[in-house]
Design an enzyme around this catalytic site. Structure first.
Site, PDB file in Angstrom:
ATOM      1  CG  ASP A 194      -4.886  10.006  -7.378  1.00 51.88           C
ATOM      2  OD1 ASP A 194      -4.592   8.919  -6.824  1.00 51.88           O
ATOM      3  OD2 ASP A 194      -4.722  10.200  -8.585  1.00 51.88           O
ATOM      4  CG  HIS A 195      -4.041   6.045  -2.888  1.00 49.48           C
ATOM      5  ND1 HIS A 195      -5.061   5.598  -3.685  1.00 49.48           N
ATOM      6  CD2 HIS A 195      -3.015   5.169  -3.049  1.00 49.48           C
ATOM      7  CE1 HIS A 195      -4.683   4.497  -4.299  1.00 49.48           C
ATOM      8  NE2 HIS A 195      -3.451   4.207  -3.945  1.00 49.48           N
ATOM      9  CG  HIS A 257      -4.272   5.949  -9.333  1.00 52.12           C
ATOM     10  ND1 HIS A 257      -4.647   6.871  -8.386  1.00 52.12           N
ATOM     11  CD2 HIS A 257      -4.734   4.746  -8.893  1.00 52.12           C
ATOM     12  CE1 HIS A 257      -5.307   6.252  -7.422  1.00 52.12           C
ATOM     13  NE2 HIS A 257      -5.377   4.983  -7.712  1.00 52.12           N
TER      14      HIS A 257
END
Length: 504
Positions: A194-195, A257
């Protein structure tokens, strides 16, 4: 002079080969190739001195064409200017092959990897980055296993598989994918990326929480009135219609996110900096997150953008975007009220919202503290509350609002903002999220990656919202003009509790 205290230094990564599945796609061009180039260009002390990159996709393409495409992508999207010497070194280890959808494609992939490793004198350390749709993950891992491309855990050379979000499209499909991953891979080999977790400001949430006693002592139901998390995107669906329409804002942003941000804000102090200890502390938040009950129309709002303006120009509504079917019932905006049923947060509402075609791109966490008693300065006039605002993007930093007497003979009070901006406080380059996360995969550090139980718990919560929509065909789909902060229904939801959204 302020002293910097080094808690832990970045580790040196071993040499390896990174295989990008779906290398002709948008993610590879915009994020992965530039991130890998930046590691080569500026990270010699910690990045592997020798690593190769193999693009693997369906589309036939000559290696030189792929290298030229990669160069153009790095020149456009890299945070560093392209250096000819660094690029030449990087491009020498850049290769490409098609065959992702062909019967013998993975057999040929194995042969090509062995050739690359022999040519560049690399060990058989392999990272497979699955930049593919969720429905293709299962087939890719099964075929990797069938071709003998997955080493056993503890072998002399490692195999690591990076899985992009979202994992699955609902709770059932996510559990099926997780069962498949655990069947063919050891948990230590799986990196669910998950960036958002690689962003500097998100990581600083952890330091802000647990390195400053002033905040920790205020953190919880005794002092906090409510928490808001807003992730706003100014762009529309653009060229991502094929991907976005089956997903929508809830699956695309909330399931990963936003629940990650919620967990970082609400988690208890972990027992150590060990990756499992940190991930367990975040997981406990989701264990305490109350699913939305049936019929809870007052707790969640969904909407999609209509025609409006962006940057002063007219833009179409979601249903008029190219590639979106007229019958689509996909949301581009979702807002909801959440509750965490644990000792620290009982009774504190968490308001979360995310949407496309909002006025500006911004990710903000707003923590509003409780009012002072209705005595002294607060007796006759309602004073504004103290608040901590954490800006994740853009203008990364945080600010703390306190009340101060304005100079003069009168007793006049106004809010004063104590503001920290990372770009003005700290000098030197900051790595992009994908740079940090790719380096962590090379090292084998899973701290910033999502655990299997977190995936399951996040989908359990999101499924409670999906079930509301599925089981009630009359659940409203609101609209909001492009360029606005969302539908009026979202304002009404928070206003019914006597509160207002903080618009970034």
């Amino acid at each position: 002079m302020t002293e910097t205290i080094h808690i832990a230094k970045a580790q040196t990564a071993p040499s390896c080969t990174v295989v990008i599945f779906g290398a002709s796609g948008d993610l590879a061009k915009r994020k992965l190739i530039p991130a890998l180039y930046n590691l080569r260009a500026c990270g010699q002390e910690v990045a592997p001195h020798e690593f190769a990159v193999l693009g693997f996709a369906r589309r036939p393409m000559a290696v030189e064409e792929f290298r030229e495409s990669a160069r153009a992508a790095a020149a456009r999207f890299s945070r560093l200017e392209l250096d000819q010497k660094c690029w030449s070194e990087f491009a020498a280890g850049l290769d490409y092959m098609s065959g992702l959808d062909e019967p013998d494609g993975f057999r040929r992939l194995k042969e090509r990897l062995e050739q690359i490793e022999a040519s560049h004198k690399l060990p058989a350390n392999r990272i497979y980055y699955l930049s593919v749709p969720p429905e293709a993950v299962t087939e890719c891992v099964e075929r990797l296993h069938g071709a003998g491309l997955i080493a056993k855990p503890g072998a002399a050379n490692f195999t690591r598989v990076v899985v992009e979000k979202p994992i699955g499209t609902d709770l059932e499909s996510a559990l099926e994918i997780e069962d498949m991953l655990r069947h063919y891979l050891d948990e230590s080999q799986i990196f669910r990326i998950d960036h958002y977790l690689g962003k500097e400001t998100v990581q600083n949430l952890f330091v802000l929480r647990f390195a400053n006693t002033i905040f920790e002592r205020m953190w919880g139901a005794r002092n906090v009135d409510h928490v808001q998390i807003t992730v706003a995107e100014s762009e529309g669906v653009g060229s991502r219609a094929m991907y976005y329409d089956p997903a929508g804002a809830l699956r695309d942003m909330v399931q990963n996110h936003m629940l990650q941000l919620l967990a970082l804000i609400a988690m208890e102090p972990p027992i150590s900096l060990d990756p499992d200890a940190i991930r367990d502390a975040k997981l406990d938040v989701l264990r305490a997150l109350r699913p939305l009950p049936r019929g809870a129309r007052d707790l969640v709002v969904r909407a999609r953008y209509a025609a409006g303006t962006a940057d002063g120009k007219p833009v179409p509504g979601y249903l008029q975007e190219q590639g979106i079917p007229p019958s689509s019932h996909t949301e581009t905006f979702v807002a909801f009220k959440a509750a965490i049923d644990n000792w620290r947060w009982a009774g504190v509402p968490f308001y979360l919202r995310t949407g496309k075609r909002m006025p500006a791109r911004a990710s903000v966490i707003y923590i509003q503290f409780k009012d002072v008693p209705r005595i002294l300065f607060n007796r006759d006039s309602k004073l504004p509350p103290n608040a901590l605002t954490i800006r994740i993007q853009p203008d990364e930093g945080f600010s703390f609002e306190v009340l101060s007497k304005q100079p003069g003979l009168d007793i006049a009070i106004r809010p004063v903002r104590m503001n920290l901006r990372y770009d003005s406080e700290f000098s030197g380059p900051s790595p992009e999220a994908y740079e940090r996360l790719l380096l962590d995969v090379m090292i084998g550090d899973r701290t910033l990656f999502v655990s299997a139980p977190f995936v399951e718990k996040s989908w359990q919560f999101v499924q409670s919202i999906l079930d509301l929509w599925i089981n009630d065909p009359s659940f409203p789909m609101h609209e909001y003009p492009a360029g606005s902060h969302g539908p009026e229904a979202a304002d009404q939801m928070i206003r019914s509790d006597g509160r207002e959204w903080l618009n970034p």
